[in-house]
Design an enzyme around this catalytic site. Structure first.
Site, PDB file in Angstrom:
ATOM      1  N   ARG A  53       0.862  -1.189   0.000  1.00 41.90           N
ATOM      2  CA  ARG A  53       0.000   0.000   0.000  1.00 41.90           C
ATOM      3  C   ARG A  53       0.896   1.235   0.000  1.00 41.90           C
ATOM      4  O   ARG A  53       1.994   1.223   0.573  1.00 41.90           O
ATOM      5  CB  ARG A  53      -0.863   0.050   1.262  1.00 41.90           C
ATOM      6  CG  ARG A  53      -2.101  -0.823   1.206  1.00 41.90           C
ATOM      7  CD  ARG A  53      -3.149  -0.260   0.243  1.00 41.90           C
ATOM      8  NE  ARG A  53      -4.345  -1.081   0.192  1.00 41.90           N
ATOM      9  CZ  ARG A  53      -4.559  -2.097  -0.643  1.00 41.90           C
ATOM     10  NH1 ARG A  53      -3.636  -2.430  -1.529  1.00 41.90           N
ATOM     11  NH2 ARG A  53      -5.691  -2.771  -0.629  1.00 41.90           N
ATOM     12  N   HIS A  84      -1.247   0.799  -9.606  1.00 41.41           N
ATOM     13  CA  HIS A  84      -1.978  -0.084  -8.674  1.00 41.41           C
ATOM     14  C   HIS A  84      -2.718  -1.187  -9.427  1.00 41.41           C
ATOM     15  O   HIS A  84      -3.925  -1.335  -9.288  1.00 41.41           O
ATOM     16  CB  HIS A  84      -2.938   0.727  -7.786  1.00 41.41           C
ATOM     17  CG  HIS A  84      -3.394  -0.066  -6.574  1.00 41.41           C
ATOM     18  ND1 HIS A  84      -3.745   0.507  -5.385  1.00 41.41           N
ATOM     19  CD2 HIS A  84      -3.562  -1.399  -6.381  1.00 41.41           C
ATOM     20  CE1 HIS A  84      -4.098  -0.423  -4.515  1.00 41.41           C
ATOM     21  NE2 HIS A  84      -3.987  -1.604  -5.110  1.00 41.41           N
TER      22      HIS A  84
HETATM   23  P1  NDP Z   1      -1.767 -11.377   4.695  1.00 37.49           P
HETATM   24  O1  NDP Z   1      -2.614 -10.843   5.797  1.00 37.49           O
HETATM   25  O2  NDP Z   1      -1.959 -12.787   4.268  1.00 37.49           O
HETATM   26  O3  NDP Z   1      -0.233 -11.193   5.070  1.00 37.49           O
HETATM   27  C1  NDP Z   1       0.275 -10.058   5.685  1.00 37.49           C
HETATM   28  C2  NDP Z   1       1.692 -10.334   6.140  1.00 37.49           C
HETATM   29  O4  NDP Z   1       2.226  -9.129   6.705  1.00 37.49           O
HETATM   30  C3  NDP Z   1       1.759 -11.400   7.243  1.00 37.49           C
HETATM   31  O5  NDP Z   1       2.878 -12.214   7.059  1.00 37.49           O
HETATM   32  C4  NDP Z   1       1.898 -10.558   8.513  1.00 37.49           C
HETATM   33  O6  NDP Z   1       2.564 -11.226   9.569  1.00 37.49           O
HETATM   34  C5  NDP Z   1       2.743  -9.413   7.987  1.00 37.49           C
HETATM   35  N1  NDP Z   1       2.619  -8.257   8.873  1.00 37.49           N
HETATM   36  C6  NDP Z   1       1.530  -7.541   9.184  1.00 37.49           C
HETATM   37  N2  NDP Z   1       1.812  -6.570  10.061  1.00 37.49           N
HETATM   38  C7  NDP Z   1       3.125  -6.681  10.330  1.00 37.49           C
HETATM   39  C8  NDP Z   1       4.018  -5.992  11.178  1.00 37.49           C
HETATM   40  N3  NDP Z   1       3.616  -4.967  11.943  1.00 37.49           N
HETATM   41  N4  NDP Z   1       5.305  -6.381  11.208  1.00 37.49           N
HETATM   42  C9  NDP Z   1       5.722  -7.428  10.446  1.00 37.49           C
HETATM   43  N5  NDP Z   1       4.932  -8.142   9.624  1.00 37.49           N
HETATM   44  C10 NDP Z   1       3.636  -7.760   9.570  1.00 37.49           C
HETATM   45  O7  NDP Z   1      -1.975 -10.394   3.461  1.00 37.49           O
HETATM   46  P2  NDP Z   1      -1.763 -10.704   1.912  1.00 37.49           P
HETATM   47  O8  NDP Z   1      -0.469 -11.374   1.737  1.00 37.49           O
HETATM   48  O9  NDP Z   1      -2.967 -11.355   1.348  1.00 37.49           O
HETATM   49  O10 NDP Z   1      -1.735  -9.210   1.312  1.00 37.49           O
HETATM   50  C11 NDP Z   1      -0.775  -8.268   1.728  1.00 37.49           C
HETATM   51  C12 NDP Z   1      -1.130  -6.872   1.228  1.00 37.49           C
HETATM   52  O11 NDP Z   1      -0.917  -6.781  -0.167  1.00 37.49           O
HETATM   53  C13 NDP Z   1      -2.593  -6.458   1.376  1.00 37.49           C
HETATM   54  O12 NDP Z   1      -2.894  -6.056   2.700  1.00 37.49           O
HETATM   55  C14 NDP Z   1      -2.713  -5.339   0.380  1.00 37.49           C
HETATM   56  O13 NDP Z   1      -2.406  -4.105   1.008  1.00 37.49           O
HETATM   57  C15 NDP Z   1      -1.637  -5.648  -0.645  1.00 37.49           C
HETATM   58  N6  NDP Z   1      -2.209  -5.970  -1.960  1.00 37.49           N
HETATM   59  C16 NDP Z   1      -1.879  -5.173  -3.033  1.00 37.49           C
HETATM   60  C17 NDP Z   1      -2.350  -5.461  -4.283  1.00 37.49           C
HETATM   61  C18 NDP Z   1      -1.933  -4.662  -5.462  1.00 37.49           C
HETATM   62  O14 NDP Z   1      -2.462  -4.873  -6.565  1.00 37.49           O
HETATM   63  N7  NDP Z   1      -0.953  -3.786  -5.322  1.00 37.49           N
HETATM   64  C19 NDP Z   1      -3.248  -6.592  -4.528  1.00 37.49           C
HETATM   65  C20 NDP Z   1      -3.530  -7.363  -3.334  1.00 37.49           C
HETATM   66  C21 NDP Z   1      -3.027  -7.044  -2.112  1.00 37.49           C
HETATM   67  P3  NDP Z   1       1.939 -12.543  10.249  1.00 37.49           P
HETATM   68  O15 NDP Z   1       2.060 -13.616   9.206  1.00 37.49           O
HETATM   69  O16 NDP Z   1       2.796 -12.786  11.417  1.00 37.49           O
HETATM   70  O17 NDP Z   1       0.503 -12.208  10.561  1.00 37.49           O
HETATM   71  C1  OXD Z   2      -6.176  -5.488  -2.990  1.00 36.63           C
HETATM   72  C2  OXD Z   2      -5.752  -4.550  -4.035  1.00 36.63           C
HETATM   73  O1  OXD Z   2      -5.989  -5.181  -1.809  1.00 36.63           O
HETATM   74  O2  OXD Z   2      -6.119  -4.757  -5.211  1.00 36.63           O
HETATM   75  O3  OXD Z   2      -6.701  -6.566  -3.345  1.00 36.63           O
HETATM   76  O4  OXD Z   2      -5.013  -3.612  -3.741  1.00 36.63           O
END
Ligand code: NDP
Ligand code: OXD
Length: 321
Positions: free
Chosen positions: A236, A284
């Site tokens: 993000r 994005h």
């Molecule tokens: P998940 O919730 O599956 O994974 C998030 C990861 O981030 C986990 O490993 C989590 O740790 C880690 N995390 C969260 N907070 C912290 C912190 N404070 N310190 C360290 N690690 C942290 O999410 P997804 O993998 O499904 O998606 C990730 C992000 O990708 C979404 O939230 C979205 O913002 C972005 N996204 C962007 C897209 C785009 O087109 N650009 C499309 C889709 C998603 P833990 O495993 O320990 O919980």
């Molecule tokens: C999502 C994105 O969060 O598209 O799925 O950014």
């Protein structure tokens, strides 16, 4: 039309987020269910039991007193978490193989682009300059992935298969074959110190806002084969301090950046990112949410819920992701 009504509340403004497109997909997969595209002046808000949403404005969902489940039509729920009046019902996010595979494509593409010095080679081509540079093997490059969740863990596995050294950082401890896993604030520096290409796939939460800043970039591996570390952010825009990224690209703290997300979207025309020679920019769309796949996913989840089975991929509101 005997099943509980589903409201669609879709903002976004891009081709993929055309509300009519989503409505036609939901009409196909939700047989016997009333699917209402908002705004709908004639709607009785008490009829709505489910809402499928993308970037609703704060307060919009509070208008439905009988809501039972909210489905976010993407993976990241930061826009919803920012809504203080969000109804206290389960919030389901997207975690499906289609979106995961799309993000892995983006990550692999951009890691390879920097690893194989594509920005330099394209500039050479434009200048008709025959100037090959040594290409290092993937095994010489350490890719560090911040966020080892659904997306980060999948991309990490794909990169190991290409021969990269892959590490990851998450909030809680993880064990993933072939990937050195770090977690928590105490292990962040050790993770950064060995990272040549930093990939951010974190969710935006109060803990991660502006985590991608000069202090962090300065801790990345400085003597790797690429000359200077590279940032790839597809999480993000709020994760990044944009003034720091530009200053670090200018002074060599960063050697390059691939950015898919921005603090303000669409990216304003006067942003220096548009023209910076070290920036590879995408609007994005690293991993689009496919309307066919996701309408089916939501319909399946509603069927599960109505048969008394547990919903999948429910957001933990205390963690914020
Ligand atoms: P998940 O919730 O599956 O994974 C998030 C990861 O981030 C986990 O490993 C989590 O740790 C880690 N995390 C969260 N907070 C912290 C912190 N404070 N310190 C360290 N690690 C942290 O999410 P997804 O993998 O499904 O998606 C990730 C992000 O990708 C979404 O939230 C979205 O913002 C972005 N996204 C962007 C897209 C785009 O087109 N650009 C499309 C889709 C998603 P833990 O495993 O320990 O919980
Ligand atoms: C999502 C994105 O969060 O598209 O799925 O950014």
């Amino acid at each position: 039309m005997n099943k509980a009504a589903l409201a669609l509340l879709i903002h976004g403004g891009t081709e993929n987020w055309s509300p009519q497109r989503w409505k036609s997909r939901f009409d196909n997969v939700c047989s016997n269910r009333r699917v209402v595209l908002l705004p709908d002046a004639g709607l009785d808000p008490t009829e709505i039991r489910y809402a499928a949403v993308w970037k609703p404005a704060p307060g919009e969902l509070a208008a439905f007193p009988n809501l039972r489940v909210i489905f976010n039509l993407g993976a990241g729920v930061d826009a919803l978490m920012a809504d203080r009046s969000l109804p206290k019902v389960p919030l389901v996010r997207v975690a499906v193989s289609d979106l995961t595979a799309r993000m892995t494509e983006y990550v692999v593409l951009h890691v390879l682009m920097h690893h194989r010095q594509e920005p330099y080679l394209r500039a050479s081509q434009r200048e008709k300059r025959w100037a090959p540079k040594y290409q290092w093997p993937a095994s010489a490059i350490s890719v560090g992935i911040m966020g080892l969740g659904t997306l980060g863990a999948h991309a990490a596995r794909a990169l190991t298969q290409l021969g990269f050294r892959v590490t990851g950082w998450s909030r809680s401890a993880k064990r993933i074959d072939g990937i050195e896993c770090f977690h928590g604030a105490a292990q962040l520096d050790a993770f950064l110190q060995q990272t040549d290409i930093l990939v951010s796939l974190l969710p935006l939460t109060p803990d991660t806002r502006h985590i991608l800043n000069r202090d962090l970039f300065a801790k990345l591996h400085r003597t790797g084969p690429l000359g200077a570390p590279v940032l790839i952010n597809a999480g993000r825009g709020g994760l990044q301090n944009e003034a720091d990224i530009l200053a670090c690209l200018d002074d060599g703290t960063l050697g390059g950046a691939s950015l898919d997300v921005y603090e303000t979207e669409p990216l304003p025309p006067d942003s220096r990112f548009w023209t910076h020679p070290k920036v590879v920019l995408t609007p994005h769309n690293a991993a689009d949410t496919d309307a066919d796949e996701i309408s089916k996913y939501v319909a399946r989840q509603i069927e599960r819920f109505e048969s008394g089975d547990a919903l999948e991929n429910v957001v933990d509101a205390t963690r914020g992701y």
